[in-house]
Scaffold this active site. Sequence first.
Site, PDB file in Angstrom:
ATOM      1  N   ASP A  67       0.517  26.264 -22.029  1.00  0.00           N
ATOM      2  CA  ASP A  67       0.209  25.384 -20.965  1.00  0.00           C
ATOM      3  C   ASP A  67      -1.037  25.188 -19.962  1.00  0.00           C
ATOM      4  O   ASP A  67      -1.768  26.269 -20.375  1.00  0.00           O
ATOM      5  CB  ASP A  67       0.994  25.790 -19.528  1.00  0.00           C
ATOM      6  CG  ASP A  67       1.530  27.480 -19.447  1.00  0.00           C
ATOM      7  OD1 ASP A  67      -0.005  27.951 -20.218  1.00  0.00           O
ATOM      8  OD2 ASP A  67       2.695  27.616 -19.051  1.00  0.00           O
ATOM      9  N   ASN A 137      11.836  33.180 -12.886  1.00  0.00           N
ATOM     10  CA  ASN A 137      13.302  32.229 -12.219  1.00  0.00           C
ATOM     11  C   ASN A 137      13.352  31.115 -12.759  1.00  0.00           C
ATOM     12  O   ASN A 137      13.935  30.127 -13.088  1.00  0.00           O
ATOM     13  CB  ASN A 137      12.320  31.218 -11.573  1.00  0.00           C
ATOM     14  CG  ASN A 137      11.124  30.318 -11.570  1.00  0.00           C
ATOM     15  OD1 ASN A 137      11.050  30.421 -13.330  1.00  0.00           O
ATOM     16  ND2 ASN A 137      10.729  29.195 -10.849  1.00  0.00           N
TER      17      ASN A 137
END
Length: 246
Positions: A67, A137
Amino acid sequence: MKIIEVKDYMEMSQKAAEYIIEKVCNQPNIKLGMATGGTPVGMYKKLVEDHQKNGTSYKKVMTFNLDEYIGLNGDNKNSYRYYMNENLFNHIDIDKKRNTFIPRGDIKDYNEECLRYEDLIDKHGGVDVQILGIGNNGHIGFNEPGTSFQSVTHVVNLASSTIQANARFFERMEEVPTQAITMGISTIMRSKEILLLVSGESKNQALHSLLNGEITESFPASILKNHPCVTIIADKAAIAGLKIHI
Ligand code: PGA
């Protein structure tokens, strides 16, 4: 999934480096999927040390990063291009210009960039070993909870917890990017092997959810249970207290 338990961050970094070095020695033109963030820094350091000491060569290796932040160019010290150059590429014999790929966060047409990047990975025959960290998360790459398991490289709005977690790398909160380009979950799942690194007490809950929870888009990393070849290297603090049912 195979789990290797190690003592601490140092040992995780060492084991991870050994894993990658063995792969590179066995397959000099291997395609590696690279991760950024705090977790792999120690592994990259060990790879550099090994290159300097033992001469492991990366001349034919290609890398594809997971990314990149939108809005930062490669000279920005918070971009992942800068991170990769500083932590690894500048210190090994990889062909940085021709063989290292990271989505471009500094161009106008992001959607076009996503298509180009996905295509680029496919054109080179796909990633052989993808290195991953895991977000608190459950995100992998920047695939936040709720991302489709079918997703390919795409633009994401970062979750506020991710923006908070990344803030430590920036001087001011306003500088923390809110969007990124990331490989999608199906892009990650197409890699032939996955090496997941997990360190520290703060990742204990995430590792617990990964190993013992159900497979759900609410916890992106859970899809890794469907991958045929995943190795997890986790330290004691990350594993502490876990009953593992895999
Ligand atoms: P970290 O990030 O290595 O900085 O903890 C991992 C991730 O968010 O994937």
